[in-house]
Design a protein around this motif. Sequence first.
Motif, short mmCIF file in Angstrom:
data_model
loop_
_atom_site.label_atom_id
_atom_site.label_comp_id
_atom_site.label_asym_id
_atom_site.label_seq_id
_atom_site.Cartn_x
_atom_site.Cartn_y
_atom_site.Cartn_z
N ALA A 19 0.85 -1.20 0.00
CA ALA A 19 0.00 0.00 0.00
C ALA A 19 0.88 1.25 0.00
CB ALA A 19 -0.93 0.00 1.21
N VAL A 20 1.95 1.25 0.80
CA VAL A 20 2.89 2.38 0.83
C VAL A 20 3.58 2.50 -0.52
CG1 VAL A 20 5.03 3.22 1.87
CG2 VAL A 20 3.22 2.30 3.32
N TYR A 21 3.99 1.37 -1.07
CA TYR A 21 4.65 1.37 -2.39
C TYR A 21 3.69 1.89 -3.46
CZ TYR A 21 6.74 -0.39 -6.67
OH TYR A 21 7.25 -0.50 -7.94
N GLU A 23 1.16 3.85 -3.01
CA GLU A 23 0.92 5.30 -2.77
C GLU A 23 2.08 6.11 -3.32
OE1 GLU A 23 -0.98 8.74 -1.60
OE2 GLU A 23 -1.75 6.70 -1.77
N ARG A 24 3.31 5.68 -3.10
CA ARG A 24 4.48 6.37 -3.66
C ARG A 24 4.44 6.36 -5.19
NH1 ARG A 24 9.25 3.70 -0.11
NH2 ARG A 24 8.76 4.71 1.88
N LYS A 25 4.09 5.21 -5.75
CA LYS A 25 4.01 5.09 -7.19
C LYS A 25 2.94 6.03 -7.75
CE LYS A 25 3.49 1.59 -10.79
NZ LYS A 25 3.25 0.18 -11.07
N ARG A 26 1.79 6.08 -7.08
CA ARG A 26 0.69 6.95 -7.51
C ARG A 26 1.12 8.42 -7.43
NH1 ARG A 26 -3.22 9.90 -5.49
NH2 ARG A 26 -2.70 9.48 -3.34
N LYS A 27 1.79 8.82 -6.35
CA LYS A 27 2.26 10.20 -6.21
C LYS A 27 3.29 10.54 -7.28
CE LYS A 27 1.46 10.94 -1.28
NZ LYS A 27 2.10 11.19 0.01
N ARG A 28 4.20 9.59 -7.55
CA ARG A 28 5.20 9.81 -8.57
C ARG A 28 4.56 9.96 -9.95
NH1 ARG A 28 8.82 6.25 -7.03
NH2 ARG A 28 7.90 4.53 -8.20
#
Length: 145
Positions: A19-21, A23-28
């Motif tokens: 989920a954290v990964y 979220e980071r991917k989505r933000k990037r």
Amino acid sequence: MSTKQQPTSPGSDVDQRYAVYDERKRKRMISNRESARRSRMRKQQRLGEMIGQASQLENENNLLSQKINDSTQLYLGVASENNVLRAQLAELTDRLRSLNSVLEIVSEVSGLVVDIPDIPDTLLEPWQLPYPIQPITASADMFQY
């Protein structure tokens, strides 16, 4: 009093990491899209500036071409007039020579002394000035720019 602690399952820990990964991917991805949008906007703005500059340079080029054409026409007119004046000079010089020849013949036949002026060198060589250099007046509208 017994408190139950929820056992931590290995699957929920992994899910949280994903989920954290994610979220980071989505933000990037969002950041990259925004950066690409800004880049396209800058590119479009630069293209607009370059089109405007090209248009301005074309206008300046057309104006300069027109000035060159006008100057060329003026030059051709002056050169043509100069050729006419040179032809007139040659004709008048020939006439003067003929008249001087007639005066010499009249002088010899009549016995009278006739003062026959020599043809000035300036008529034979018009680029040499016969008199001290004097200013030549010209009007401002003589050359149209």
